[in-house]
Design a protein around this motif. Sequence first.
Motif, PDB file in Angstrom:
ATOM      1  N   MET A   1      -3.470   1.206  -3.014  1.00 34.06           N
ATOM      2  CA  MET A   1      -2.467   0.205  -3.342  1.00 34.06           C
ATOM      3  C   MET A   1      -1.450   0.792  -4.313  1.00 34.06           C
ATOM      4  O   MET A   1      -1.764   1.677  -5.121  1.00 34.06           O
ATOM      5  CB  MET A   1      -3.124  -1.022  -3.979  1.00 34.06           C
TER       6      MET A   1
ATOM      7  N   HIS B   1      -7.944  -7.121   1.171  1.00 35.15           N
ATOM      8  CA  HIS B   1      -7.037  -5.986   0.956  1.00 35.15           C
ATOM      9  C   HIS B   1      -7.557  -4.711   1.613  1.00 35.15           C
ATOM     10  O   HIS B   1      -6.799  -3.749   1.772  1.00 35.15           O
ATOM     11  CB  HIS B   1      -6.827  -5.758  -0.543  1.00 35.15           C
TER      12      HIS B   1
ATOM     13  N   THR C   1       0.845  -1.187   0.000  1.00 34.37           N
ATOM     14  CA  THR C   1       0.000   0.000   0.000  1.00 34.37           C
ATOM     15  C   THR C   1       0.882   1.239   0.000  1.00 34.37           C
ATOM     16  O   THR C   1       2.065   1.187   0.367  1.00 34.37           O
ATOM     17  CB  THR C   1      -0.942   0.053   1.217  1.00 34.37           C
TER      18      THR C   1
ATOM     19  N   ARG D   1      -9.414  -9.753  -2.757  1.00 41.97           N
ATOM     20  CA  ARG D   1     -10.608  -8.916  -2.721  1.00 41.97           C
ATOM     21  C   ARG D   1     -10.714  -8.139  -1.416  1.00 41.97           C
ATOM     22  O   ARG D   1      -9.839  -7.342  -1.096  1.00 41.97           O
ATOM     23  CB  ARG D   1     -11.830  -9.792  -3.014  1.00 41.97           C
TER      24      ARG D   1
ATOM     25  N   GLN E   1       0.119  -6.425  -7.986  1.00 40.96           N
ATOM     26  CA  GLN E   1      -0.858  -5.874  -7.053  1.00 40.96           C
ATOM     27  C   GLN E   1      -2.279  -6.090  -7.570  1.00 40.96           C
ATOM     28  O   GLN E   1      -3.192  -6.382  -6.795  1.00 40.96           O
ATOM     29  CB  GLN E   1      -0.594  -4.377  -6.837  1.00 40.96           C
ATOM     30  N   SER E   2      -2.465  -5.962  -8.874  1.00 39.91           N
ATOM     31  CA  SER E   2      -3.790  -6.190  -9.457  1.00 39.91           C
ATOM     32  C   SER E   2      -4.223  -7.642  -9.282  1.00 39.91           C
ATOM     33  O   SER E   2      -5.390  -7.924  -8.970  1.00 39.91           O
ATOM     34  CB  SER E   2      -3.783  -5.819 -10.942  1.00 39.91           C
TER      35      SER E   2
ATOM     36  N   THR F   1      -5.307  -8.082  -5.662  1.00 35.40           N
ATOM     37  CA  THR F   1      -6.637  -7.550  -5.379  1.00 35.40           C
ATOM     38  C   THR F   1      -7.726  -8.466  -5.936  1.00 35.40           C
ATOM     39  O   THR F   1      -8.753  -8.705  -5.287  1.00 35.40           O
ATOM     40  CB  THR F   1      -6.777  -6.135  -5.953  1.00 35.40           C
TER      41      THR F   1
END
Length: 372
Positions: free
Chosen positions: A109, A126, A54, A123, A115-116, A119
């Motif tokens: 983020m 995060h 983050t 879900r 990172q994608s 996520t």
Amino acid sequence: MTLTTRQPTSPPRFGVEEEFLVVDAATRAPAPRAAEVVGAASALLGERVSGEITTLQLETRTDACGTVGELAAQLAEARKVVADCARSAGLRVVATGTAPVAGVVPPPMTVGPRQSRGTETYRGLHDELALCALHVHVEMPSRQQAVLVGNHLRPYLPLLLTLTANSPYWDNRDSGYASWRTTVWGRWPVAGPPPVFDSAEHYDEVVQRLLDTGALVDRATIFWDLRPSERHPTLEVRVADSAVTAEESARYAALVRALVVHLSAAVDAGEPAPDVAGELLRVAYWRAARDGLDGAGLDPRTGRLRPAAALARDLLDMVEPVLRAHGEHDLVAGWLERLGAEGTGARRQRSVARRGGTLADVVDHLAEQTAG
């Protein structure tokens, strides 16, 4: 950390990774400006400072060190640098497992394909990812040794947590736990204490199965509190909250190294790892996260409840010969004595509030102690 050949008679080298929250100096809430601090600090620390998943967090790391004095000096240097850089930008850096003053949810983020994928995989988990831990790396001669020593160390993870609990506040309130970070972190599919492994090959087989099930984004998302490092020839102990001061981080790391050395001798002697049932270890984690050093913990040898302070004394007695051989016994014993008198980071955070302070005062206390 960079590791080169060492003399067989010298103690294993060790290193520390520390995670910090970046907070706004006025609001005391986490601020999505870690990149500014990292950019300024990297001019002095180089690769020893980086961002985290983050934009509210940053991480510092030491080189591989031979002595606790060398380790403490690097920890203090890095903290001073990032604290000074943050202050110049109207920010503060705080060492705590969770933020006393709530920030934006979900936390912003950093951007990238990994990172994608994270996520998409995790879900809503995060949404509560602004957590800060302390990781200790201890040099190992092989991955096989790291895995087998990990089996022996596994029952001691709750006790290490009791000594380092430093996250009582969450979402602008007292959670009632000494380490709320541990409770939040335990929601991830591969987190908490690892299972017992027969060998390094067995470890790799289990990790591959987890990858195949989609529980991991990659091998870096093995979030067990104990694992052979993916990047270094080390055993990585990840159970601790971020420690309030550099001195605490260094002395905790010295205790962890001594425990690893002690348990390595047990592995070399062919001793079996303690057989602690998963359900008991889960309860031990829960008690450690809830009560820290102020409650009772499960004795790793008997599975029975005993005062956490007594378990800490037993641990010190067990590793005393190793600590004395390293010249570190008095440092670690003094730290444990102070913990008994002053409390863990969690108790000290609460003491600020109990003296009439606000959560903003708690953050100010943490920022001052973090910078040293």
